[in-house]
Structure formats: C-alpha cells, structure tokens
Design a protein around this motif. Structure first.
Motif, PDB file in Angstrom:
ATOM      1  N   GLY A 173       0.781  -1.185   0.006  1.00  0.00           N
ATOM      2  CA  GLY A 173       0.066  -0.070   0.124  1.00  0.00           C
ATOM      3  C   GLY A 173       0.742   1.229  -0.071  1.00  0.00           C
ATOM      4  O   GLY A 173       2.001   1.108   0.298  1.00  0.00           O
ATOM      5  N   LYS A 190      -0.241   4.132   1.784  1.00  0.00           N
ATOM      6  CA  LYS A 190      -0.232   5.042   2.922  1.00  0.00           C
ATOM      7  C   LYS A 190       0.658   4.244   4.126  1.00  0.00           C
ATOM      8  O   LYS A 190       0.992   3.153   4.134  1.00  0.00           O
ATOM      9  N   PHE A 228      -4.443  -4.677   5.262  1.00  0.00           N
ATOM     10  CA  PHE A 228      -5.655  -4.254   4.274  1.00  0.00           C
ATOM     11  C   PHE A 228      -6.928  -4.742   4.757  1.00  0.00           C
ATOM     12  O   PHE A 228      -6.991  -5.633   5.240  1.00  0.00           O
ATOM     13  N   SER A 229      -7.854  -3.869   4.354  1.00  0.00           N
ATOM     14  CA  SER A 229      -9.251  -4.111   4.766  1.00  0.00           C
ATOM     15  C   SER A 229      -9.803  -5.207   3.861  1.00  0.00           C
ATOM     16  O   SER A 229      -9.219  -5.458   2.831  1.00  0.00           O
ATOM     17  N   GLN A 265     -12.220  -4.867   2.041  1.00  0.00           N
ATOM     18  CA  GLN A 265     -12.675  -4.337   0.657  1.00  0.00           C
ATOM     19  C   GLN A 265     -11.399  -3.934  -0.032  1.00  0.00           C
ATOM     20  O   GLN A 265     -11.165  -4.136  -1.382  1.00  0.00           O
ATOM     21  N   GLU A 266     -10.261  -3.471   0.756  1.00  0.00           N
ATOM     22  CA  GLU A 266      -8.824  -3.313  -0.091  1.00  0.00           C
ATOM     23  C   GLU A 266      -8.320  -4.393  -0.581  1.00  0.00           C
ATOM     24  O   GLU A 266      -7.819  -4.556  -1.871  1.00  0.00           O
ATOM     25  N   LYS A 320     -10.250  -7.201  -1.684  1.00  0.00           N
ATOM     26  CA  LYS A 320     -11.197  -7.538  -2.839  1.00  0.00           C
ATOM     27  C   LYS A 320     -10.388  -6.535  -3.922  1.00  0.00           C
ATOM     28  O   LYS A 320     -10.392  -7.124  -5.325  1.00  0.00           O
ATOM     29  N   THR A 321     -10.209  -5.380  -3.937  1.00  0.00           N
ATOM     30  CA  THR A 321      -9.719  -4.459  -4.861  1.00  0.00           C
ATOM     31  C   THR A 321      -8.368  -4.789  -5.480  1.00  0.00           C
ATOM     32  O   THR A 321      -8.281  -5.003  -6.812  1.00  0.00           O
ATOM     33  N   VAL A 322      -7.489  -5.349  -4.674  1.00  0.00           N
ATOM     34  CA  VAL A 322      -6.321  -5.958  -4.982  1.00  0.00           C
ATOM     35  C   VAL A 322      -6.381  -7.197  -5.861  1.00  0.00           C
ATOM     36  O   VAL A 322      -5.763  -7.397  -6.935  1.00  0.00           O
ATOM     37  N   LEU A 342      -4.302   2.700  -4.694  1.00  0.00           N
ATOM     38  CA  LEU A 342      -4.174   2.013  -3.488  1.00  0.00           C
ATOM     39  C   LEU A 342      -2.705   1.739  -3.280  1.00  0.00           C
ATOM     40  O   LEU A 342      -2.394   1.706  -1.835  1.00  0.00           O
TER      41      LEU A 342
END
Length: 247
Positions: free
Chosen positions: A44, A46, A54-55, A57-58, A60-62, A110
């Motif tokens: 990431g 950040k 990672f959450s 949702q994050e 899932k995005t990756v 991200l």
C-alpha cells in the motif's frame, strides 16, 4: 521520508522517542491451476505508525486488479528475454509477438504490486523437436533410437534452432557440392549420395563411437576424390609435356 500524522499518534508513538517505526500494509495473493501458477505481492501507499492490514474491501480491490492485469498474459518457465540471453541473443522466430512473460509490475491509487508467474506444463520427450523447447524444463526422456535421433537431427537443421547444426551442415553440403563439380560429372550421383549419407550419419551419431567412425570415413572419401582429381590433373600435364616434345 516525510509523512503526516495526527497529534494523538505523535504523542503515542513519536514524542520523546529516539527511534520509531513506520509501516506499509502488504499482502500476497496466489493462484494455481493445472497449467500454471502466479504469486502477486502488493504494498500500500499509506504509511502507519503501527502494523496495519488491508481491509476486506481493499483486498478485494487488489485481487480484482491482479486478475484484470493477468488474464491476457501467458506465463512461461522462461521469458523471451531470458531465452535470448541464454542463447547469446538468438532471435526465436515466430514468437516475437507473443505476450509471454514471467513477471510484471502494476499499480493503482491503493499501492504498487508485482506478479510472478510460471508454467506448470511438463515438457515431454519430443519437445526438443521444436524451436521453442528452451521455454520448458529439459525432458528426462532421451532420444536414443534411430528414429528419434533422426527427428532430433532434422529439428536441429532449422536455422533458428538454438545450438543447431544448420551452419555446419550447410557448409559441409556446400563443400560437397563444390567437390562434385570439381571431381567431374561422371561421379556426381554417387558422390552426392555418399557424402549426404556420411554427413547425416556423422551428426546423428553426435560424436559417439559411430560418429567418429563416420567422420573418418568422410575424411577418407574426400581424400580419395581429391587424390583422384590431382592424379587426373598430373596425367593431363604429362600428356601436354609429351605433345610439346613431339612438336
């Protein structure tokens, strides 16, 4: 490194400390099938003052990003560049336009990641008959019988086959052709058949005992025809000398 933090985190992790640590969340994603596997590493953007994952949702995005970037790729044991370097920058004709790779990088807002893939398709006995055999693992089966050796020899006659016989064979054939023209038309058919057989047998033998024997035979044949032609030239010279004496 420059980063921003709030007052609460500053007072908790940084204020009064000689050393403090910052973290970026990382994850690893792997996919596997009967044909191949890939591993994706993603980091990431950040920065945090304590370990953070990672959450859902994050993640899932990756995962979606990895699938999107990889589904048109063909993963091989070796990339085109690897093969070119292995065989001294040899061009593998017919494979230049293929998107065959072993790894690549990708990124979004991200963070940044990389994907490393590998083919799991096992090489078989006859993979060595094709010019792209260098992409696969070396087969354990050996081409030992006469038919297999002849097939392998024929494959190695391709101009683009790595470490093939094309150049040596063509030079030998050209030399044989010139020798035929030099020796005379009456020996042409016999000489072509013999030399082609000997040169082919020489390379099929791959320098084992039979190959060495065939090489010796080839040398003796060449010496025979060269000696025959030299004797013919000497005979013609003697005849010319006698004619001059008679004149």
């Amino acid at each position: 490194m420059k980063f921003e933090t709030n007052e609460k985190s500053y007072n908790k992790y940084i204020k009064g400390a000689d050393i403090f640590f910052v973290y970026k969340p990382k994850c690893q994603i792997s996919y596997r099938s009967n044909h191949g596997k890939l591993t994706a590493m993603f980091t990431g953007n950040k920065i945090f003052l304590m370990p953070k994952k990672f959450s859902d949702q994050e993640l899932k995005t990756v995962k979606s990003l990895v699938v999107q970037k990889s589904h048109k790729k063909v993963f091989l044991t070796y990339s085109l560049d690897d093969v070119a370097k292995k065989y001294n920058n040899l061009a593998i004709y017919g494979l230049k336009n293929k998107k065959s790779i072993t790894d690549f990088k990708f990124s979004n807002e991200l963070g940044n990641g990389s994907v490393c893939g590998k083919s799991l398709i096992k090489s078989t006995k006859y993979d060595r008959l094709y010019k792209d055999f260098a992409f696969y693992q070396t087969p354990k089966e050996k081409l030992t019988n006469t038919k297999d050796r002849f097939l392998l020899f024929s494959a190695k006659l391709q101009p683009c086959y790595p470490n093939g016989y094309f150049l040596v064979y063509m030079v030998s054939f050209l030399f044989s052709t010139l020798l035929v023209l030099f020796a005379g038309a009456e020996d042409e058919n016999v000489l072509i058949i013999i030399l082609q057989y000997v040169v082919t047998g020489l390379w099929i033998g791959q320098w084992d005992k039979s190959g060495i024997v065939m090489a010796i035979i080839l040398i003796l044949i060449l010496l025979f025809f060269i000696g025959k032609e030299l004797r013919s030239i000497r005979k013609e010279g003697d005849l010319q000398d006698e004619e001059k004496k008679n004149i």
